[in-house]
Structures are given as structure tokens and as C-alpha cells.
Scaffold this active site. Structure first.
Site, short mmCIF file in Angstrom:
data_model
loop_
_atom_site.label_atom_id
_atom_site.label_comp_id
_atom_site.label_asym_id
_atom_site.label_seq_id
_atom_site.Cartn_x
_atom_site.Cartn_y
_atom_site.Cartn_z
N GLU A 259 73.67 51.23 41.02
CA GLU A 259 74.80 52.03 41.51
C GLU A 259 75.88 52.23 40.46
O GLU A 259 76.55 53.27 40.42
CB GLU A 259 75.41 51.37 42.76
CG GLU A 259 74.58 51.50 44.02
CD GLU A 259 73.55 50.40 44.21
OE1 GLU A 259 73.21 49.70 43.23
OE2 GLU A 259 73.07 50.24 45.34
N GLY B 298 69.86 51.42 47.48
CA GLY B 298 69.61 51.22 48.91
C GLY B 298 68.17 50.80 49.20
O GLY B 298 67.90 50.16 50.21
N GLU C 126 68.16 47.18 48.68
CA GLU C 126 68.94 46.59 49.79
C GLU C 126 68.12 46.58 51.08
O GLU C 126 68.15 45.61 51.84
CB GLU C 126 70.24 47.38 49.97
CG GLU C 126 71.19 47.17 48.79
CD GLU C 126 72.38 48.11 48.78
OE1 GLU C 126 72.19 49.33 48.94
OE2 GLU C 126 73.51 47.63 48.62
N ALA D 40 69.58 55.27 48.14
CA ALA D 40 70.16 56.25 49.05
C ALA D 40 69.98 57.62 48.39
O ALA D 40 69.82 57.71 47.17
CB ALA D 40 71.64 55.95 49.25
N1 CO8 Z 1 68.14 60.34 45.68
C1 CO8 Z 1 67.69 61.61 45.74
N2 CO8 Z 1 66.60 62.06 45.03
C2 CO8 Z 1 65.97 61.16 44.25
C3 CO8 Z 1 66.38 59.82 44.15
C4 CO8 Z 1 67.52 59.42 44.91
N3 CO8 Z 1 67.97 58.13 44.93
N4 CO8 Z 1 65.56 59.18 43.29
C5 CO8 Z 1 64.65 60.09 42.88
N5 CO8 Z 1 64.90 61.29 43.45
C6 CO8 Z 1 64.16 62.55 43.27
C7 CO8 Z 1 64.44 63.18 41.92
O1 CO8 Z 1 65.66 63.91 41.96
C8 CO8 Z 1 63.22 64.04 41.73
O2 CO8 Z 1 63.37 65.20 42.51
P1 CO8 Z 1 63.07 66.68 41.84
O3 CO8 Z 1 61.60 66.62 41.53
O4 CO8 Z 1 63.42 67.61 42.95
O5 CO8 Z 1 63.91 66.77 40.63
C9 CO8 Z 1 62.10 63.21 42.37
O6 CO8 Z 1 62.76 62.29 43.25
C10 CO8 Z 1 61.30 62.42 41.36
O7 CO8 Z 1 62.22 61.63 40.60
P2 CO8 Z 1 62.24 61.63 38.99
O8 CO8 Z 1 61.74 62.94 38.46
O9 CO8 Z 1 63.58 61.18 38.56
O10 CO8 Z 1 61.13 60.51 38.72
P3 CO8 Z 1 61.02 59.58 37.43
O11 CO8 Z 1 59.70 58.90 37.54
O12 CO8 Z 1 61.32 60.35 36.19
O13 CO8 Z 1 62.21 58.49 37.60
C11 CO8 Z 1 63.55 56.89 38.81
C12 CO8 Z 1 62.17 57.58 38.66
C13 CO8 Z 1 63.82 56.01 37.60
C14 CO8 Z 1 63.48 56.03 40.08
C15 CO8 Z 1 64.64 57.98 38.95
O14 CO8 Z 1 64.24 58.93 39.93
C16 CO8 Z 1 65.99 57.43 39.35
O15 CO8 Z 1 66.68 56.88 38.52
N6 CO8 Z 1 66.36 57.62 40.62
C17 CO8 Z 1 67.66 57.20 41.10
C18 CO8 Z 1 67.75 55.70 41.30
C19 CO8 Z 1 69.12 55.30 41.75
O16 CO8 Z 1 70.11 55.47 41.06
N7 CO8 Z 1 69.23 54.74 42.96
C20 CO8 Z 1 70.46 54.27 43.53
C21 CO8 Z 1 71.06 55.32 44.39
S1 CO8 Z 1 72.67 54.87 45.01
C22 CO8 Z 1 72.37 53.88 46.33
O17 CO8 Z 1 71.27 53.63 46.68
C23 CO8 Z 1 73.56 53.31 47.03
C24 CO8 Z 1 73.17 52.76 48.37
C25 CO8 Z 1 74.31 52.18 49.09
C26 CO8 Z 1 75.04 53.19 49.88
C27 CO8 Z 1 75.76 52.56 50.99
C28 CO8 Z 1 77.06 53.30 51.29
C29 CO8 Z 1 77.91 52.64 52.33
#
Ligand code: CO8
Length: 258
Positions: free
Chosen positions: A132, A109, A112, A65
Site C-alpha cells: 500500500e 487486501g 489481508e 483491493a
Molecule cells: N486493482 C485493480 N486492477 C489490478 C490490480 C489491483 N489491485 N492488480 C492487478 N490489476 C490488473 C492490472 O491493472 C491489469 O489489468 P489490465 O490488463 O487491464 O491493464 C491486470 O490486472 C494484470 O495485471 P498486470 O499487467 O499488472 O500483471 P503483472 O503480472 O505485470 O503484475 C502485479 C502483477 C505485480 C500483482 C501487479 O498487477 C500489481 O502490482 N498489482 C497491484 C498490487 C497492489 O498494489 N495491491 C495493493 C492494492 S491497495 C489495497 O489492497 C488496500 C486494501 C485495503 C483497503 C481498505 C480500505 C479501508
């Protein structure tokens, strides 16, 4: 139908959908969710389409998400508006078959969403996870339940509590994905599989999907009755008559979808 965050093309009877927010690793913001709700409703309603493949980019199926969109949401926002629930309900109500073709990250997400598919075909680069906990929350779109049903308590618990990612080979051995293929072949392999499904009698495809899903919803005794009833009802279909006649006459079947 036009969409902002997904690319959609029809290849014969198969719809190929590509998540298209590369700048955010296909993070699922509210626009992606709205596009997917509309897309799955349109797919179910389109009588020319019989299977769908949902894929992302080489680097990410979807990295979860959209954290930037979620960051300032309160519990009241989430609870009162049931954010995400309409989306989950709509996708899981899709009656026709669909496949998730996953390369790169499928996290939170994203994992999921992939698990809502009828099955997952993974590239050897795929990485699945429910991180998460590292954000101070827990899965909210089915991850804790679908992951546990797919791979069992020990691995699901370990992944949810540590946030560790599971690679494609381990995911296949654990039962999370149906098949692992080379990353370069992912979309072609998924489309080939989808075309095979799309060439099956459509009503029987919907029935088979419904019955396998029932294994996760109903007690065995009830599910077995439902299986028998659906099996019996399919004997009234034109495609049952055609399928069996074609076998006996040693010719390809021509499905009517009725
Ligand atoms: N949301 C928003 N932006 C994101 C996300 C995300 N989940 N993942 C990556 N991005 C963005 C980064 O912020 C970055 O943007 P910017 O260049 O503007 O800084 C761009 O994408 C590239 O990402 P990275 O520079 O971080 O790329 P890396 O190769 O260094 O890392 C990773 C890749 C490991 C995937 C890293 O981006 C990461 O850890 N992302 C987050 C993963 C995460 O925690 N996901 C879970 C999110 S919570 C969720 O999904 C809950 C869902 C259920 C909700 C239901 C509610 C009822």
C-alpha cells in the site's frame, strides 16, 4: 445463491470457493466484497457444511483491493461510508473454520483476506505483500496488525515500509502460513485438510477456533478462564459422550453436531 465474481461448489461437507476475476488478478472490487459477505453468511448458516476453502487462480489469490475502483475515492467517501469495514467484520465473524489456499500474488487486501482465514496453505509460488505504501496509503483491512502478529515487528515493518513481497518458503519459516505445497497440489491438499476438519465434531471445531482466536484478543489470565469454561461446557455435548465412548469401544465416532 448466485454470485458474480466467485465460483462456489460443495464437496461433501466442504465448500470450495474460487475468486474469479482473472482479468484483474482477482482484485477485490465492491462486487467481490458483496459476494464474499453473502457467501460467508450462507456458509455459517448451512448445517451441512463444516469447512470452507477459499482460493484464487494460479497467478493470483488476489492482487489487492481494486485500485481502479479506489482511485477516485476521497477521505470523506472512505470515512463516512466506512467502506470495506462491513466486509471485514462479516468475514472475521465467521464461526466455522475456513482455510485460504494461496497461489501467486496475495497483495494488499489479498494478503489481508488470506490472513483473515483460520490458516493459510500456500503454493510454492505464493507471494505475500502489503505494498500500500507504494500507492501513498497504508493497509486498511488489518494488514499492519495481523501481519505483525503473525511474523513479528521486524519483518512486518520491513514489508510495510518497502512493499517487498515475501515468498512462500520465507512465509512458512516466519509463521505466516501453516504449510507450503507444490502449486499443482494446492487445492487438493487444502481440500484434504478441510475434509479432515469437516469430519471433526462441529461444535468442538467452532470452540477450538474461538479459543485459538482468543489468544489474539484477551489477556492470558482471561483467555485461560474462557478456555476452561468452554472445555467444561463441551462435557455437556452429545459429541463428547460419543467421542469418548467410541475411543473406549475402539470404533469410529458418529457425530451428532450437538
Ligand atoms: N486493482 C485493480 N486492477 C489490478 C490490480 C489491483 N489491485 N492488480 C492487478 N490489476 C490488473 C492490472 O491493472 C491489469 O489489468 P489490465 O490488463 O487491464 O491493464 C491486470 O490486472 C494484470 O495485471 P498486470 O499487467 O499488472 O500483471 P503483472 O503480472 O505485470 O503484475 C502485479 C502483477 C505485480 C500483482 C501487479 O498487477 C500489481 O502490482 N498489482 C497491484 C498490487 C497492489 O498494489 N495491491 C495493493 C492494492 S491497495 C489495497 O489492497 C488496500 C486494501 C485495503 C483497503 C481498505 C480500505 C479501508
Amino acid at each position: 445463491m448466485s454470485y458474480e465474481t466467485i465460483l462456489v461448489e460443495q464437496r461433501g461437507a466442504v465448500t470450495l470457493v474460487t475468486l474469479n476475476r482473472p482479468q484483474a488478478l482477482n482484485a477485490l472490487n465492491s462486487q467481490v466484497l458483496a459476494d464474499l459477505i453473502a457467501l460467508f453468511a450462507a456458509y455459517d448458516a448451512d448445517e451441512s457444511q463444516h469447512c470452507l476453502v477459499l482460493t484464487g487462480s494460479e497467478k493470483a489469490f488476489a492482487a489487492g483491493a481494486d485500485i481502479k475502483e479506489m482511485a477516485d475515492k476521497s477521505a470523506a467517501d472512505m470515512y463516512l461510508r466506512e467502506l470495506y469495514s462491513e466486509w471485514t467484520t462479516r468475514i472475521c465473524a465467521t464461526r466455522k473454520p475456513w482455510i485460504a489456499a494461496v497461489a501467486g500474488f496475495a497483495l494488499g487486501g489479498g494478503c489481508e483476506l488470506a490472513m483473515m482465514a483460520d490458516f493459510i496453505i500456500a503454493a510454492d509460488t505464493a507471494k505475500f505483500g502489503q505494498p500500500e505504501i507504494t500507492l501513498g496509503v497504508a493497509p486498511g483491512m488489518g494488514g499492519s496488525q495481523r501481519l505483525t502478529r503473525a511474523i513479528g515487528k521486524a519483518k512486518a515493518m520491513e514489508m510495510c515500509l518497502t512493499g517487498r513481497m515475501m515468498g512462500a518458503q520465507e512465509a512458512e519459516q516466519a509463521g505466516l502460513v501453516a504449510r507450503v505445497v507444490a502449486a499443482a497440489d494446492l487445492v487438493d491438499e487444502a481440500l484434504k485438510t478441510a475434509q479432515k476438519i469437516a469430519a471433526m465434531p462441529p461444535m468442538a471445531a467452532i470452540a477450538n477456533k474461538e479459543l485459538v482466536n482468543l489468544a489474539f484478543e484477551a489477556p492470558l489470565s482471561q483467555a485461560l478462564v474462557s478456555e476452561r469454561r468452554l472445555f467444561q461446557i463441551l462435557f455437556s455435548s452429545e459429541d463428547k459422550a460419543e467421542g469418548m465412548a467410541a475411543f473406549i469401544e475402539k470404533r469410529p465416532a458418529i457425530w451428532k453436531g450437538r
